[in-house]
Every structure is written in C-alpha cells, then in structure tokens.
Design a protein around this motif. Structure first.
Motif, PDB file in Angstrom:
ATOM      1  N   GLY A 187       0.818  -1.211   0.000  1.00  0.00           N
ATOM      2  CA  GLY A 187       0.000   0.000   0.000  1.00  0.00           C
ATOM      3  C   GLY A 187       0.851   1.260   0.000  1.00  0.00           C
ATOM      4  N   PHE A 188       1.901   1.266   0.812  1.00  0.00           N
ATOM      5  CA  PHE A 188       2.800   2.427   0.858  1.00  0.00           C
ATOM      6  C   PHE A 188       3.474   2.628  -0.496  1.00  0.00           C
ATOM      7  CE2 PHE A 188       6.850   4.518   1.477  1.00  0.00           C
ATOM      8  CZ  PHE A 188       6.477   5.634   2.210  1.00  0.00           C
ATOM      9  N   ASN A 189       3.983   1.530  -1.097  1.00  0.00           N
ATOM     10  CA  ASN A 189       4.645   1.635  -2.394  1.00  0.00           C
ATOM     11  C   ASN A 189       3.687   2.136  -3.472  1.00  0.00           C
ATOM     12  OD1 ASN A 189       7.093   0.810  -1.341  1.00  0.00           O
ATOM     13  ND2 ASN A 189       6.805  -1.327  -1.908  1.00  0.00           N
ATOM     14  N   ALA A 235       3.251   5.855  -2.886  1.00  0.00           N
ATOM     15  CA  ALA A 235       4.454   6.574  -3.290  1.00  0.00           C
ATOM     16  C   ALA A 235       4.526   6.692  -4.809  1.00  0.00           C
ATOM     17  CB  ALA A 235       5.697   5.882  -2.744  1.00  0.00           C
ATOM     18  N   HIS A 236       4.232   5.611  -5.505  1.00  0.00           N
ATOM     19  CA  HIS A 236       4.269   5.621  -6.972  1.00  0.00           C
ATOM     20  C   HIS A 236       3.228   6.589  -7.531  1.00  0.00           C
ATOM     21  CE1 HIS A 236       4.755   4.237 -11.069  1.00  0.00           C
ATOM     22  NE2 HIS A 236       3.446   4.067 -11.131  1.00  0.00           N
ATOM     23  N   LYS A 291       4.164  10.293  -9.418  1.00  0.00           N
ATOM     24  CA  LYS A 291       4.003  10.274 -10.869  1.00  0.00           C
ATOM     25  C   LYS A 291       3.736  11.688 -11.386  1.00  0.00           C
ATOM     26  CE  LYS A 291       0.498   7.918 -12.102  1.00  0.00           C
ATOM     27  NZ  LYS A 291      -0.504   6.942 -12.528  1.00  0.00           N
ATOM     28  N   GLY A 292       4.347  12.003 -12.523  1.00  0.00           N
ATOM     29  CA  GLY A 292       4.141  13.314 -13.130  1.00  0.00           C
ATOM     30  C   GLY A 292       2.688  13.531 -13.519  1.00  0.00           C
ATOM     31  N   GLY A 293       2.252  14.739 -13.375  1.00  0.00           N
ATOM     32  CA  GLY A 293       0.899  15.155 -13.750  1.00  0.00           C
ATOM     33  C   GLY A 293       0.945  16.659 -13.952  1.00  0.00           C
ATOM     34  N   GLU A 317       7.791  15.200 -12.145  1.00  0.00           N
ATOM     35  CA  GLU A 317       8.403  14.382 -11.100  1.00  0.00           C
ATOM     36  C   GLU A 317       9.501  15.128 -10.349  1.00  0.00           C
ATOM     37  OE1 GLU A 317       9.564  10.788 -13.107  1.00  0.00           O
ATOM     38  OE2 GLU A 317       7.513  10.037 -13.145  1.00  0.00           O
ATOM     39  N   LYS A 318      10.283  15.946 -11.048  1.00  0.00           N
ATOM     40  CA  LYS A 318      11.347  16.698 -10.372  1.00  0.00           C
ATOM     41  C   LYS A 318      10.760  17.681  -9.364  1.00  0.00           C
ATOM     42  CE  LYS A 318      13.654  19.955 -12.534  1.00  0.00           C
ATOM     43  NZ  LYS A 318      14.625  20.647 -13.412  1.00  0.00           N
ATOM     44  N   THR A 319       9.708  18.371  -9.741  1.00  0.00           N
ATOM     45  CA  THR A 319       9.062  19.317  -8.822  1.00  0.00           C
ATOM     46  C   THR A 319       8.533  18.586  -7.601  1.00  0.00           C
ATOM     47  OG1 THR A 319       8.494  20.793 -10.645  1.00  0.00           O
ATOM     48  CG2 THR A 319       7.233  21.043  -8.593  1.00  0.00           C
ATOM     49  N   LYS A 320       7.944  17.432  -7.812  1.00  0.00           N
ATOM     50  CA  LYS A 320       7.429  16.652  -6.686  1.00  0.00           C
ATOM     51  C   LYS A 320       8.554  16.198  -5.773  1.00  0.00           C
ATOM     52  CE  LYS A 320       3.049  15.269  -8.651  1.00  0.00           C
ATOM     53  NZ  LYS A 320       2.093  14.161  -8.817  1.00  0.00           N
TER      54      LYS A 320
END
Length: 118
Positions: free
Chosen positions: A29-31, A34-35, A39-41, A45-48
């Motif tokens: 559930g944690f993984n 996290a995924h 994830k980019g939206g 992904e870098k900003t996140k």
C-alpha cells in the motif's frame, strides 16, 4: 563524524525489506501510494521530488534526505534548484531547518549532484 546518506538508505532499505516480509500488505500500500503521488501530472516528477526534499528537511528525516537526494539527481535537478528550495526551507523552518538544509545539500552532492563552485 560525517554521515553517509548512501549508507543510511542502504541500512534503511535492508530494514524495510524485513518489514516487507512481515507486513506485505502495508508495504504494498505504501509503495502504491508513493508511486501514485510521485508520478508526473500537473507537477512534473522533479518538482514533486523538490517538495519531498523540503518536507524531509522539515521532518528532519535522514533516510528521507538520502532517498529524495538520489531521486533529485536522477530527475536532473540542478544545484540552483535544490538551493532555492532549501532557502525556502530555512525561511519557513528557521535554525533547525538550516541545519537539515545543509545536510540535504550534502546528500544531494553524495549522490552525484553538482558540487559548489570553488
């Protein structure tokens, strides 16, 4: 004594692997969370990862610094981007945030991020 963030995340990952065997549903559930969260939206992904590193500084989580420093290097974060984010951490968190901002920068460098100009 200097910390090695590579060692910290290796030790943490080893301990998490043990937990994965004992409580697999929780770790799955944690993984998944996290995924999905990483994830980019609307935010890439870098900003996140910059946000995750800022939260790691605020939480004073050494393993988090390591994992997110490694991810920042992977996603191509520049030293300037990392330092601007850390500046916001110091502004919002004061002296304790400054101490962890310095540690976050050391972790970023340890994973191959840009070094300071001499």
């Amino acid at each position: 004594m200097s910390k090695s963030y590579k060692d910290i995340i290796a030790d943490t990952s080893s301990n998490i692997a043990k937990m994965r065997k004992d409580i697999p549903e929780v770790l799955q559930g944690f993984n998944a969370m996290a995924h999905s969260a990483g994830k980019g939206g609307a935010l890439d992904e870098k900003t996140k990862e910059l946000i995750a590193m800022a939260l790691s500084v605020a939480a004073r989580c050494d393993p988090c610094l390591g994992y997110h420093a490694k991810a920042l290097v992977k996603h191509g974060a520049t030293r300037a981007e990392v330092e601007e984010m850390l500046g916001m951490c110091v502004y919002m968190g004061g002296g304790p945030a400054l101490m962890y901002a310095a540690a976050a920068l050391a972790a970023y460098e340890e994973f191959g991020g840009e070094k300071a100009q001499a």
